[in-house]
Design a protein around this motif. Structure first.
Motif, PDB file in Angstrom:
ATOM      1  N   MET A   1       0.843  -1.198   0.000  1.00 52.30           N
ATOM      2  CA  MET A   1       0.000   0.000   0.000  1.00 52.30           C
ATOM      3  C   MET A   1       0.875   1.244   0.000  1.00 52.30           C
ATOM      4  SD  MET A   1      -2.828   1.278   2.797  1.00 52.30           S
ATOM      5  CE  MET A   1      -4.181   0.345   2.123  1.00 52.30           C
ATOM      6  N   SER A   2       0.511   2.216  -0.846  1.00 57.25           N
ATOM      7  CA  SER A   2       1.266   3.454  -0.943  1.00 57.25           C
ATOM      8  C   SER A   2       0.598   4.550  -0.116  1.00 57.25           C
ATOM      9  CB  SER A   2       1.344   3.902  -2.398  1.00 57.25           C
ATOM     10  OG  SER A   2       0.053   4.269  -2.866  1.00 57.25           O
ATOM     11  N   GLU A   3       1.285   5.704  -0.020  1.00 54.87           N
ATOM     12  CA  GLU A   3       0.717   6.847   0.685  1.00 54.87           C
ATOM     13  C   GLU A   3      -0.569   7.322   0.007  1.00 54.87           C
ATOM     14  OE1 GLU A   3       3.863   6.440   0.090  1.00 54.87           O
ATOM     15  OE2 GLU A   3       4.947   6.678   1.998  1.00 54.87           O
ATOM     16  N   VAL A   4      -0.598   7.244  -1.318  1.00 48.63           N
ATOM     17  CA  VAL A   4      -1.800   7.649  -2.064  1.00 48.63           C
ATOM     18  C   VAL A   4      -2.977   6.742  -1.708  1.00 48.63           C
ATOM     19  CG1 VAL A   4      -2.841   7.902  -4.348  1.00 48.63           C
ATOM     20  CG2 VAL A   4      -0.470   8.625  -3.968  1.00 48.63           C
ATOM     21  N   ASP A   5      -2.725   5.429  -1.643  1.00 50.69           N
ATOM     22  CA  ASP A   5      -3.771   4.487  -1.233  1.00 50.69           C
ATOM     23  C   ASP A   5      -4.281   4.833   0.165  1.00 50.69           C
ATOM     24  OD1 ASP A   5      -3.739   2.983  -3.554  1.00 50.69           O
ATOM     25  OD2 ASP A   5      -2.217   1.604  -2.811  1.00 50.69           O
ATOM     26  N   ALA A   6      -3.340   5.164   1.062  1.00 53.16           N
ATOM     27  CA  ALA A   6      -3.705   5.490   2.442  1.00 53.16           C
ATOM     28  C   ALA A   6      -4.594   6.727   2.490  1.00 53.16           C
ATOM     29  CB  ALA A   6      -2.445   5.714   3.277  1.00 53.16           C
ATOM     30  N   ILE A   7      -4.277   7.723   1.661  1.00 54.55           N
ATOM     31  CA  ILE A   7      -5.085   8.944   1.609  1.00 54.55           C
ATOM     32  C   ILE A   7      -6.484   8.628   1.089  1.00 54.55           C
ATOM     33  CG2 ILE A   7      -5.352  11.186   0.468  1.00 54.55           C
ATOM     34  CD1 ILE A   7      -2.298  11.424   0.513  1.00 54.55           C
ATOM     35  N   ILE A   8      -6.562   7.801   0.035  1.00 50.32           N
ATOM     36  CA  ILE A   8      -7.860   7.426  -0.536  1.00 50.32           C
ATOM     37  C   ILE A   8      -8.716   6.702   0.495  1.00 50.32           C
ATOM     38  CG2 ILE A   8      -9.009   5.956  -2.244  1.00 50.32           C
ATOM     39  CD1 ILE A   8      -6.641   6.500  -4.115  1.00 50.32           C
ATOM     40  N   VAL A   9      -8.106   5.724   1.166  1.00 52.28           N
ATOM     41  CA  VAL A   9      -8.844   4.958   2.179  1.00 52.28           C
ATOM     42  C   VAL A   9      -9.240   5.861   3.346  1.00 52.28           C
ATOM     43  CG1 VAL A   9      -8.725   3.050   3.807  1.00 52.28           C
ATOM     44  CG2 VAL A   9      -7.739   2.794   1.544  1.00 52.28           C
ATOM     45  N   GLY A  10      -8.351   6.777   3.724  1.00 51.42           N
ATOM     46  CA  GLY A  10      -8.660   7.713   4.801  1.00 51.42           C
ATOM     47  C   GLY A  10      -9.848   8.595   4.463  1.00 51.42           C
ATOM     48  N   ILE A  11      -9.900   9.071   3.215  1.00 51.82           N
ATOM     49  CA  ILE A  11     -11.022   9.901   2.772  1.00 51.82           C
ATOM     50  C   ILE A  11     -12.319   9.095   2.786  1.00 51.82           C
ATOM     51  CG2 ILE A  11     -12.014  11.107   0.780  1.00 51.82           C
ATOM     52  CD1 ILE A  11      -9.148  11.974   0.066  1.00 51.82           C
ATOM     53  N   ILE A  12     -12.239   7.862   2.280  1.00 50.49           N
ATOM     54  CA  ILE A  12     -13.427   7.000   2.277  1.00 50.49           C
ATOM     55  C   ILE A  12     -13.911   6.771   3.707  1.00 50.49           C
ATOM     56  CG2 ILE A  12     -14.291   4.679   1.786  1.00 50.49           C
ATOM     57  CD1 ILE A  12     -12.397   4.593  -0.617  1.00 50.49           C
ATOM     58  N   GLN A  13     -12.983   6.458   4.607  1.00 46.46           N
ATOM     59  CA  GLN A  13     -13.340   6.205   5.994  1.00 46.46           C
ATOM     60  C   GLN A  13     -13.922   7.452   6.657  1.00 46.46           C
ATOM     61  OE1 GLN A  13     -13.400   3.498   7.893  1.00 46.46           O
ATOM     62  NE2 GLN A  13     -14.033   4.641   9.705  1.00 46.46           N
ATOM     63  N   GLY A  14     -13.256   8.600   6.448  1.00 47.33           N
ATOM     64  CA  GLY A  14     -13.710   9.838   7.087  1.00 47.33           C
ATOM     65  C   GLY A  14     -15.087  10.265   6.630  1.00 47.33           C
ATOM     66  N   LEU A  15     -15.348  10.141   5.331  1.00 49.53           N
ATOM     67  CA  LEU A  15     -16.646  10.559   4.799  1.00 49.53           C
ATOM     68  C   LEU A  15     -17.743   9.580   5.171  1.00 49.53           C
ATOM     69  CD1 LEU A  15     -15.714  11.809   1.202  1.00 49.53           C
ATOM     70  CD2 LEU A  15     -16.378  13.201   3.165  1.00 49.53           C
ATOM     71  N   THR A  16     -17.490   8.304   4.947  1.00 53.68           N
ATOM     72  CA  THR A  16     -18.558   7.313   5.085  1.00 53.68           C
ATOM     73  C   THR A  16     -18.797   6.864   6.517  1.00 53.68           C
ATOM     74  OG1 THR A  16     -17.003   5.509   4.573  1.00 53.68           O
ATOM     75  CG2 THR A  16     -18.231   6.459   2.738  1.00 53.68           C
ATOM     76  N   GLU A  17     -17.895   7.193   7.439  1.00 54.32           N
ATOM     77  CA  GLU A  17     -18.152   6.888   8.849  1.00 54.32           C
ATOM     78  C   GLU A  17     -19.324   7.713   9.354  1.00 54.32           C
ATOM     79  OE1 GLU A  17     -18.242   5.282  12.452  1.00 54.32           O
ATOM     80  OE2 GLU A  17     -16.811   4.602  10.934  1.00 54.32           O
ATOM     81  N   PHE A  18     -19.473   8.926   8.839  1.00 52.39           N
ATOM     82  CA  PHE A  18     -20.524   9.823   9.318  1.00 52.39           C
ATOM     83  C   PHE A  18     -21.709   9.914   8.362  1.00 52.39           C
ATOM     84  CE2 PHE A  18     -16.562  11.272  11.288  1.00 52.39           C
ATOM     85  CZ  PHE A  18     -16.921  11.197  12.621  1.00 52.39           C
ATOM     86  N   LEU A  19     -21.435   9.999   7.072  1.00 56.00           N
ATOM     87  CA  LEU A  19     -22.543  10.013   6.125  1.00 56.00           C
ATOM     88  C   LEU A  19     -23.201   8.638   6.113  1.00 56.00           C
ATOM     89  CD1 LEU A  19     -20.944  11.991   3.155  1.00 56.00           C
ATOM     90  CD2 LEU A  19     -22.313  12.864   5.060  1.00 56.00           C
ATOM     91  N   PRO A  20     -24.518   8.582   5.964  1.00 57.13           N
ATOM     92  CA  PRO A  20     -25.255   7.306   6.135  1.00 57.13           C
ATOM     93  C   PRO A  20     -25.180   6.396   4.913  1.00 57.13           C
ATOM     94  CG  PRO A  20     -26.784   9.047   5.593  1.00 57.13           C
ATOM     95  CD  PRO A  20     -25.438   9.706   5.724  1.00 57.13           C
ATOM     96  N   ILE A  21     -23.957   6.020   4.519  1.00 63.93           N
ATOM     97  CA  ILE A  21     -23.798   5.212   3.306  1.00 63.93           C
ATOM     98  C   ILE A  21     -22.874   4.017   3.523  1.00 63.93           C
ATOM     99  CG2 ILE A  21     -24.364   7.026   1.657  1.00 63.93           C
ATOM    100  CD1 ILE A  21     -21.434   7.720   1.458  1.00 63.93           C
ATOM    101  N   SER A  22     -22.472   3.743   4.753  1.00 56.71           N
ATOM    102  CA  SER A  22     -21.690   2.564   5.136  1.00 56.71           C
ATOM    103  C   SER A  22     -20.221   2.652   4.733  1.00 56.71           C
ATOM    104  CB  SER A  22     -22.297   1.275   4.578  1.00 56.71           C
ATOM    105  OG  SER A  22     -21.487   0.155   4.918  1.00 56.71           O
ATOM    106  N   SER A  23     -19.371   2.906   5.710  1.00 53.10           N
ATOM    107  CA  SER A  23     -17.930   2.978   5.462  1.00 53.10           C
ATOM    108  C   SER A  23     -17.374   1.609   5.075  1.00 53.10           C
ATOM    109  CB  SER A  23     -17.197   3.513   6.703  1.00 53.10           C
ATOM    110  OG  SER A  23     -17.421   2.683   7.827  1.00 53.10           O
ATOM    111  N   SER A  24     -17.767   0.567   5.811  1.00 51.22           N
ATOM    112  CA  SER A  24     -17.256  -0.773   5.513  1.00 51.22           C
ATOM    113  C   SER A  24     -17.731  -1.250   4.145  1.00 51.22           C
ATOM    114  CB  SER A  24     -17.682  -1.772   6.599  1.00 51.22           C
ATOM    115  OG  SER A  24     -19.105  -1.815   6.716  1.00 51.22           O
ATOM    116  N   GLY A  25     -18.976  -0.895   3.795  1.00 48.80           N
ATOM    117  CA  GLY A  25     -19.494  -1.270   2.502  1.00 48.80           C
ATOM    118  C   GLY A  25     -18.722  -0.613   1.371  1.00 48.80           C
ATOM    119  N   HIS A  26     -18.371   0.648   1.548  1.00 48.72           N
ATOM    120  CA  HIS A  26     -17.629   1.360   0.505  1.00 48.72           C
ATOM    121  C   HIS A  26     -16.189   0.861   0.388  1.00 48.72           C
ATOM    122  CE1 HIS A  26     -21.032   4.034   0.130  1.00 48.72           C
ATOM    123  NE2 HIS A  26     -20.430   4.643  -0.874  1.00 48.72           N
ATOM    124  N   ILE A  27     -15.606   0.445   1.512  1.00 47.60           N
ATOM    125  CA  ILE A  27     -14.261  -0.140   1.451  1.00 47.60           C
ATOM    126  C   ILE A  27     -14.307  -1.435   0.636  1.00 47.60           C
ATOM    127  CG2 ILE A  27     -12.445  -1.269   2.780  1.00 47.60           C
ATOM    128  CD1 ILE A  27     -12.322   1.696   3.067  1.00 47.60           C
TER     129      ILE A  27
END
Length: 259
Positions: A1-27
């Motif tokens: 995993m690269s730093e870019v991958d980490a940023i992408i996953v971090g954005i997905i986690q940060g957004l979808t943890e709070f927005l009602p669209i499932s963080s684990s589902g989006h991962i």
């Protein structure tokens, strides 16, 4: 995993943890469509960092409420003690499931996109129903806390949004929208911290090989996007606009099922 991958996953986690669209589902969806090893199981340490980042963003947004609760509890204020008790009750179902069924839960995270799609439909239905619930002003009871906790426990399944399930359930039970959102975000803090401590104490990530830079990039991106998403979600709930995310869940769920 690269730093870019980490940023992408971090954005997905940060957004979808709070927005009602499932963080684990989006991962899971990101792994499938990108044919990527984003957040592989062996990178549990990064998973912990990402969840702690979203927990920290919640603490920052609700710092006044948290300070008031702690201060009130230390002064034996009945309202504060009662609210803290409700938070503790709400985390019991997820805690028990995580403790006793941890190995079974891992089977849900095997790239089963059809399961994610079906669970997104469940999330969508909950969000849709919450739109048409008559406005009430019931206070959260201990029984309500347990029911909301059960909704949070079910959200362990990828595709069911934790915030969507808990906020919708709270609204359906007749709680004020602002109180529903606040309670939903506060009850996840001890759950995330408890899960992280459990992994740390059990040494579950002892064999994880990951660069510190990846942890830092993932943490920062999850924290910053989490702050934005948390504030946005509070406004969305207050404006009664959860139904738009219901349509999003229906559309994405249909795509996942069809493929």
């Amino acid at each position: 995993m690269s730093e870019v991958d980490a940023i992408i996953v971090g954005i997905i986690q940060g957004l979808t943890e709070f927005l009602p669209i499932s963080s684990s589902g989006h991962i899971e969806i990101a792994r499938y469509f990108l044919n990527s090893n984003l957040l592989p199981a062996e990178n549990l340490l990064l998973t912990i960092f990402l969840h702690l980042a979203t927990a920290l963003s919640t603490i920052i947004i609700f710092k006044k409420d948290i300070i008031d609760l702690i201060s009130g509890a230390l002064n034996f204020n009945n309202n504060s003690l009662s609210y803290i008790l409700k938070i503790l009750i709400s985390i019991i179902p997820a805690g028990l499931i995580g403790f006793f069924l941890n190995d079974y839960i891992k089977n849900f995270f095997s790239g089963n996109i059809k399961l994610v799609g079906l669970m997104l439909f469940v999330t969508g239905v909950l969000l849709f129903i919450s739109k048409f619930v008559k406005k009430k002003e019931r206070k959260i009871t201990n029984l309500d806390s347990l029911i909301i906790g059960l909704a949070q426990a079910i959200a362990i399944i990828p595709g069911i949004s934790r915030s969507g399930a808990t906020i919708s359930t709270s609204i359906i039970l007749g709680h004020n929208k602002n109180n529903a959102a606040k309670f939903s975000f506060l009850i996840v803090i001890p759950l995330i911290i408890g899960a992280a401590l459990n992994d740390i104490l059990n040494g579950n990530f002892s064999e994880s090989r990951i660069d510190i830079s990846i942890l830092i990039f993932g943490f920062i991106s999850a924290l910053l996007t989490g702050l934005i998403a948390c504030k946005l979600m509070i406004k969305i709930v207050n404006d009664n606009n959860l139904i738009y995310f219901a349509f999003y869940c229906f559309a994405l769920g249909l795509i996942c099922v069809l493929i």
